[in-house]
Design an enzyme around this catalytic site. Structure first.
Site, mmCIF file in Angstrom:
data_model
loop_
_atom_site.group_PDB
_atom_site.id
_atom_site.type_symbol
_atom_site.label_atom_id
_atom_site.label_comp_id
_atom_site.label_asym_id
_atom_site.label_seq_id
_atom_site.Cartn_x
_atom_site.Cartn_y
_atom_site.Cartn_z
ATOM 1 C CG ASP A 124 -2.025 1.017 1.127
ATOM 2 O OD1 ASP A 124 -2.436 1.325 -0.010
ATOM 3 O OD2 ASP A 124 -2.473 1.521 2.177
ATOM 4 N N GLY A 125 0.353 2.289 -0.657
ATOM 5 C CA GLY A 125 1.013 3.600 -0.605
ATOM 6 C C GLY A 125 1.428 4.160 -1.955
ATOM 7 C CG LEU A 144 9.416 -17.195 -4.138
ATOM 8 C CD1 LEU A 144 9.281 -17.226 -2.619
ATOM 9 C CD2 LEU A 144 9.996 -15.836 -4.560
ATOM 10 C CB SER A 147 -8.636 -5.198 -2.774
ATOM 11 O OG SER A 147 -9.245 -3.937 -2.948
ATOM 12 C CB SER A 148 -13.226 -7.527 -4.251
ATOM 13 O OG SER A 148 -12.743 -8.093 -3.087
ATOM 14 C CD GLU A 149 -13.218 -4.821 -0.781
ATOM 15 O OE1 GLU A 149 -12.062 -5.255 -0.953
ATOM 16 O OE2 GLU A 149 -14.193 -5.559 -0.510
ATOM 17 N N GLY A 166 -0.335 5.574 -4.307
ATOM 18 C CA GLY A 166 -0.998 6.853 -4.604
ATOM 19 C C GLY A 166 -0.332 7.996 -3.862
ATOM 20 N NE ARG A 167 -1.222 6.623 1.483
ATOM 21 C CZ ARG A 167 -1.124 5.690 2.427
ATOM 22 N NH1 ARG A 167 -0.720 6.031 3.640
ATOM 23 N NH2 ARG A 167 -1.408 4.442 2.147
ATOM 24 N NE ARG A 225 -7.694 0.536 5.790
ATOM 25 C CZ ARG A 225 -7.389 1.815 5.965
ATOM 26 N NH1 ARG A 225 -7.355 2.330 7.174
ATOM 27 N NH2 ARG A 225 -7.141 2.596 4.919
ATOM 28 C CG HIS A 253 -0.795 2.105 -9.374
ATOM 29 N ND1 HIS A 253 -0.950 1.689 -8.072
ATOM 30 C CD2 HIS A 253 -1.902 2.847 -9.660
ATOM 31 C CE1 HIS A 253 -2.097 2.163 -7.599
ATOM 32 N NE2 HIS A 253 -2.685 2.871 -8.541
ATOM 33 N NE ARG A 313 -7.797 2.099 -5.247
ATOM 34 C CZ ARG A 313 -6.615 2.297 -4.706
ATOM 35 N NH1 ARG A 313 -5.628 2.760 -5.436
ATOM 36 N NH2 ARG A 313 -6.409 2.025 -3.446
HETATM 37 C C1 IPE Z 1 -5.103 -2.554 0.010
HETATM 38 O O1 IPE Z 1 -4.905 -1.211 -0.182
HETATM 39 C C2 IPE Z 1 -5.182 -3.261 -1.319
HETATM 40 C C3 IPE Z 1 -3.926 -3.409 -2.027
HETATM 41 C C4 IPE Z 1 -2.762 -3.052 -1.588
HETATM 42 C C5 IPE Z 1 -4.041 -4.031 -3.322
HETATM 43 P P1 IPE Z 1 -6.124 -0.189 -0.304
HETATM 44 O O2 IPE Z 1 -5.549 1.163 -0.398
HETATM 45 O O3 IPE Z 1 -7.032 -0.605 -1.387
HETATM 46 O O4 IPE Z 1 -6.865 -0.430 1.078
HETATM 47 P P2 IPE Z 1 -7.742 0.577 1.925
HETATM 48 O O5 IPE Z 1 -8.796 1.102 1.002
HETATM 49 O O6 IPE Z 1 -6.841 1.656 2.394
HETATM 50 O O7 IPE Z 1 -8.290 -0.227 3.058
HETATM 51 C C1 IPE Z 2 -1.852 0.335 -3.269
HETATM 52 O O1 IPE Z 2 -1.573 1.678 -3.330
HETATM 53 C C2 IPE Z 2 -1.989 -0.278 -4.637
HETATM 54 C C3 IPE Z 2 -3.365 -0.632 -5.006
HETATM 55 C C4 IPE Z 2 -4.397 -0.579 -4.226
HETATM 56 C C5 IPE Z 2 -3.559 -1.090 -6.371
HETATM 57 P P1 IPE Z 2 -2.705 2.795 -3.238
HETATM 58 O O2 IPE Z 2 -3.085 3.206 -4.612
HETATM 59 O O3 IPE Z 2 -3.810 2.332 -2.363
HETATM 60 O O4 IPE Z 2 -1.913 3.960 -2.530
HETATM 61 P P2 IPE Z 2 -2.458 4.952 -1.432
HETATM 62 O O5 IPE Z 2 -2.913 4.141 -0.261
HETATM 63 O O6 IPE Z 2 -3.576 5.717 -2.042
HETATM 64 O O7 IPE Z 2 -1.297 5.815 -1.096
HETATM 65 MG MG MG Z 3 -4.124 2.501 -0.336
#
Ligand code: IPE
Ligand code: IPE
Ligand code: MG
Length: 229
Positions: free
Chosen positions: A18-19, A130, A63-65, A21-22, A192, A35, A69
Site C-alpha cells: 500500500d502507498g 519460490l 482488491s475486490s474493493e 498513490g501517496r 488494517r 503504481h 477506483r
Molecule cells: C489494500 O490497499 C489493497 C492493495 C494493496 C491491493 P487499499 O488502499 O485498497 O486499502 P484501503 O482502502 O486503504 O483499506
Molecule cells: C496500493 O496503493 C496499490 C493498489 C491498491 C492497487 P494505493 O493506490 O492504495 O496507494 P495509497 O494508499 O492511495 O497511497
Molecule cells: Mg491505499
C-alpha cells in the site's frame, strides 16, 4: 491450523503493498507512475525472498474493493499487469519462481486471463524455489463466501457429506494458493488488513510499516524478516 509453531524464517510471507498513490502525490507524479514504481519494487522483494529461502510470497495487487477506483486508474493497473508479465516471466522462469494468480480473475477480461495463463504455464517448474502468488480482484470475505457456495453445491449434489467438512477442506476449496501465512507485512502506515487473506492469517505475525510501498527496499524487507525471529 493452530499448529503454527514459529521457526526462524517465515516460510510463507504475505504483503499488502500500500502507498502507491501517496508516493505519486509526494513526488508530483501521476498515480499511474506510483503504481509503476510499485511494480518495480516487486522484483527486488522476489530476489530477497529467494536469498532468504522463503517458500511463498503472496502479494495483494488489486482488491475486490479496488474496482471502485476511477476507470483510468484501473486501466493503468491492467496495462501494468500485462507489461510486468511480459517483462518478468523469462527472469522468473530462470530463477525458478512459480507464478500463480488468484481472486476473481475473470473480471479482468480475456486479454489479462490469457496473459495469466501464459505466465502460469511458463513458470511451472519441477523444483521451484519460490511460489509467487498474486491476488487480483481478491477479497477475503468473497473468498470465504465462494468456499461456502462451492461446498454447499457439493453437499446438495451428494458429492460430499456434512461430516467431510473440516478446515483442510476449506483450504482446498479456497482460491488462495497458500494455506497459512506466517508473516504479513503492510506498508503505507495504515493498521488494517483490508480484506486480505482472512482465513489464512489466523496465526500470522503482522508488521505494519510506515514507508510507502514504492519506497520499501530489500533492506526494509530483510529487517521485517529478522524481526520475525
Ligand atoms: C489494500 O490497499 C489493497 C492493495 C494493496 C491491493 P487499499 O488502499 O485498497 O486499502 P484501503 O482502502 O486503504 O483499506
Ligand atoms: C496500493 O496503493 C496499490 C493498489 C491498491 C492497487 P494505493 O493506490 O492504495 O496507494 P495509497 O494508499 O492511495 O497511497
Ligand atoms: Mg491505499
Amino acid at each position: 491450523m493452530a499448529n503454527s509453531s514459529k521457526t526462524n524464517i517465515p516460510k510463507n510471507v504475505g504483503i499488502i503493498m500500500d502507498g502507491n498513490g501517496r508516493w505519486a502525490l509526494k513526488n508530483s507524479l501521476k498515480i499511474s507512475q506510483g503504481h509503476k514504481h510499485g511494480v518495480d519494487i516487486v522484483r527486488d522483494i522476489v530476489e530477497e525472498s529467494l536469498k532468504q529461502n522463503i517458500k511463498s510470497l503472496t502479494l495483494y495487487a488489486f482488491s475486490s474493493e479496488n474496482w471502485k477506483r476511477p476507470k483510468a486508474e484501473i486501466n493503468a493497473i491492467k496495462t501494468l499487469i500485462v507489461q510486468a508479465i511480459n517483462k518478468q516471466v523469462p527472469e522468473l522462469k530462470e530463477q525458478k519462481v512459480r507464478l500463480k494468480f488468484f481472486g476473481h480473475l475473470n473480471d479482468f477480461g480475456k486479454k489479462i486471463i490469457d496473459k495469466i495463463t501464459y505466465a502460469e504455464n511458463e513458470t511451472k517448474c519441477k523444483s521451484c524455489k519460490l511460489n509467487l502468488n498474486i491476488a487480483l480482484g481478491y477479497g477475503g470475505q468473497q473468498d470465504i463466501l465462494d468456499v461456502v457456495l462451492k461446498i454447499s453445491k457439493k453437499i446438495s449434489s451428494g458429492k460430499i457429506d456434512l461430516k467431510d467438512i473440516n478446515m483442510k477442506l476449506i483450504n482446498d476449496f479456497s482460491s488462495v494458493p497458500v494455506d497459512q501465512i506466517d508473516l504479513l507485512i503492510r506498508t503505507g502506515g495504515d493498521k488494517r488488513v483490508s480484506n486480505f487473506l482472512l482465513y489464512q492469517i489466523a496465526y500470522a505475525e503482522i508488521h505494519f510499516v510506515k514507508k510507502l510501498w514504492p519506497d520499501y527496499t530489500k533492506q526494509d524487507f530483510k529487517r521485517n524478516i529478522k524481526k520475525y525471529f
